[in-house]
Design a protein around this motif. Structure first.
Motif, PDB file in Angstrom:
ATOM      1  N   UNK A   1       0.776  -1.355  -0.033  1.00 37.08           N
ATOM      2  CA  UNK A   1      -0.041  -0.077   0.031  1.00 37.08           C
ATOM      3  C   UNK A   1       0.933   1.440  -0.044  1.00 37.08           C
ATOM      4  N   UNK A   2       0.367   2.140  -0.814  1.00 37.96           N
ATOM      5  CA  UNK A   2       1.210   3.388  -0.885  1.00 37.96           C
ATOM      6  C   UNK A   2       0.858   4.470   0.186  1.00 37.96           C
ATOM      7  N   UNK A   3       1.742   5.013   0.592  1.00 39.86           N
ATOM      8  CA  UNK A   3       1.476   6.168   1.597  1.00 39.86           C
ATOM      9  C   UNK A   3       2.407   7.311   1.397  1.00 39.86           C
ATOM     10  N   UNK A   4       1.735   8.494   1.438  1.00 41.97           N
ATOM     11  CA  UNK A   4       2.402   9.798   1.366  1.00 41.97           C
ATOM     12  C   UNK A   4       2.462  10.551   2.638  1.00 41.97           C
ATOM     13  N   UNK A   5       3.405  11.048   3.283  1.00 41.64           N
ATOM     14  CA  UNK A   5       3.385  11.951   4.498  1.00 41.64           C
ATOM     15  C   UNK A   5       4.160  13.205   4.151  1.00 41.64           C
ATOM     16  N   UNK A   6       3.032  14.233   4.475  1.00 40.81           N
ATOM     17  CA  UNK A   6       3.846  15.746   4.372  1.00 40.81           C
ATOM     18  C   UNK A   6       4.316  16.039   5.622  1.00 40.81           C
ATOM     19  N   UNK A   7       5.411  16.803   5.709  1.00 45.60           N
ATOM     20  CA  UNK A   7       5.707  17.741   7.024  1.00 45.60           C
ATOM     21  C   UNK A   7       6.530  19.171   6.371  1.00 45.60           C
ATOM     22  N   UNK A  18       9.736  28.362   3.676  1.00 46.78           N
ATOM     23  CA  UNK A  18       9.511  27.156   4.197  1.00 46.78           C
ATOM     24  C   UNK A  18       9.803  26.028   3.173  1.00 46.78           C
ATOM     25  N   UNK A  19      10.295  24.981   3.736  1.00 50.06           N
ATOM     26  CA  UNK A  19      10.339  23.802   2.890  1.00 50.06           C
ATOM     27  C   UNK A  19       9.558  22.417   3.322  1.00 50.06           C
ATOM     28  N   UNK A  20       8.668  22.153   2.536  1.00 54.07           N
ATOM     29  CA  UNK A  20       7.661  21.221   2.791  1.00 54.07           C
ATOM     30  C   UNK A  20       8.549  19.518   2.278  1.00 54.07           C
ATOM     31  N   UNK A  21       8.127  18.625   3.001  1.00 47.78           N
ATOM     32  CA  UNK A  21       8.862  17.474   2.583  1.00 47.78           C
ATOM     33  C   UNK A  21       7.574  16.354   2.426  1.00 47.78           C
ATOM     34  N   UNK A  22       7.871  15.527   1.473  1.00 45.90           N
ATOM     35  CA  UNK A  22       6.720  14.332   1.293  1.00 45.90           C
ATOM     36  C   UNK A  22       7.342  13.024   1.075  1.00 45.90           C
ATOM     37  N   UNK A  23       7.353  12.064   2.171  1.00 47.38           N
ATOM     38  CA  UNK A  23       8.011  10.940   1.947  1.00 47.38           C
ATOM     39  C   UNK A  23       6.936   9.939   1.476  1.00 47.38           C
ATOM     40  N   UNK A 114      -3.188   9.638  -8.064  1.00 49.67           N
ATOM     41  CA  UNK A 114      -3.949   8.340  -7.504  1.00 49.67           C
ATOM     42  C   UNK A 114      -3.607   8.178  -5.965  1.00 49.67           C
ATOM     43  N   UNK A 115      -2.551   8.903  -5.394  1.00 49.74           N
ATOM     44  CA  UNK A 115      -2.244   8.890  -4.005  1.00 49.74           C
ATOM     45  C   UNK A 115      -1.950  10.420  -3.602  1.00 49.74           C
ATOM     46  N   UNK A 116      -2.531  10.405  -2.298  1.00 55.29           N
ATOM     47  CA  UNK A 116      -2.615  11.710  -1.570  1.00 55.29           C
ATOM     48  C   UNK A 116      -2.045  11.798  -0.243  1.00 55.29           C
ATOM     49  N   UNK A 117      -1.462  12.458  -0.029  1.00 54.51           N
ATOM     50  CA  UNK A 117      -1.014  12.782   1.666  1.00 54.51           C
ATOM     51  C   UNK A 117      -2.233  13.480   2.419  1.00 54.51           C
TER      52      UNK A 117
END
Length: 126
Positions: A1-7, A18-23, A114-117
């Motif tokens: 399963x695909x996961x996207x996590x922003x910070x 600012x710098x956003x990250x998405x793993x 298809x995938x969203x944080x």
């Protein structure tokens, strides 16, 4: 399963950065074409930037051109959004998105992803 996590969201003053990250996890990172969208209160979701899977093609929304930069880090399976010269009108919830694609172009339409944080809030004070 695909996961996207922003910070990386938060409160910043007008003109700040600012710098956003998405793993991205759950699949080989290099198979994804990621992008960033944002949604301000009471407004529709807006395209911010997209990048092709190999980083060779990028596209920016008109309101952020010259101020925002997207980049990939294959080692950490992370896509970054560097935001400079922030303005109060940049205030929104920022969403990372990804689609599995080997195409050499980026995607601009949210329905192509298809995938969203879960989103991260960015607030720019005047």
């Amino acid at each position: 399963q695909v996961h996207l996590v922003e910070s990386g969201g938060g409160l910043v003053q007008d003109g700040g950065s600012l710098r956003l990250s998405c793993t991205i996890s759950g699949r080989t990172f290099s198979s994804f074409a990621p992008g960033w969208f944002r949604q301000a209160s009471g407004r529709e979701r807006e395209f911010v930037v997209g990048i092709s899977w190999n980083g060779g093609s990028t596209g920016y929304g008109d309101s952020v051109k010259g101020r925002f930069t997207i980049s990939n880090d294959d080692i950490y399976n992370t896509v970054y959004l560097q935001m400079n010269s922030l303005k109060p009108q940049d205030t929104a919830v920022y969403y990372c998105a990804a689609t599995i694609s080997g195409a050499t172009y980026y995607y601009k339409d949210e329905y192509q992803y298809d995938y969203w944080g879960q989103g991260t809030q960015v607030t720019v004070s005047s």
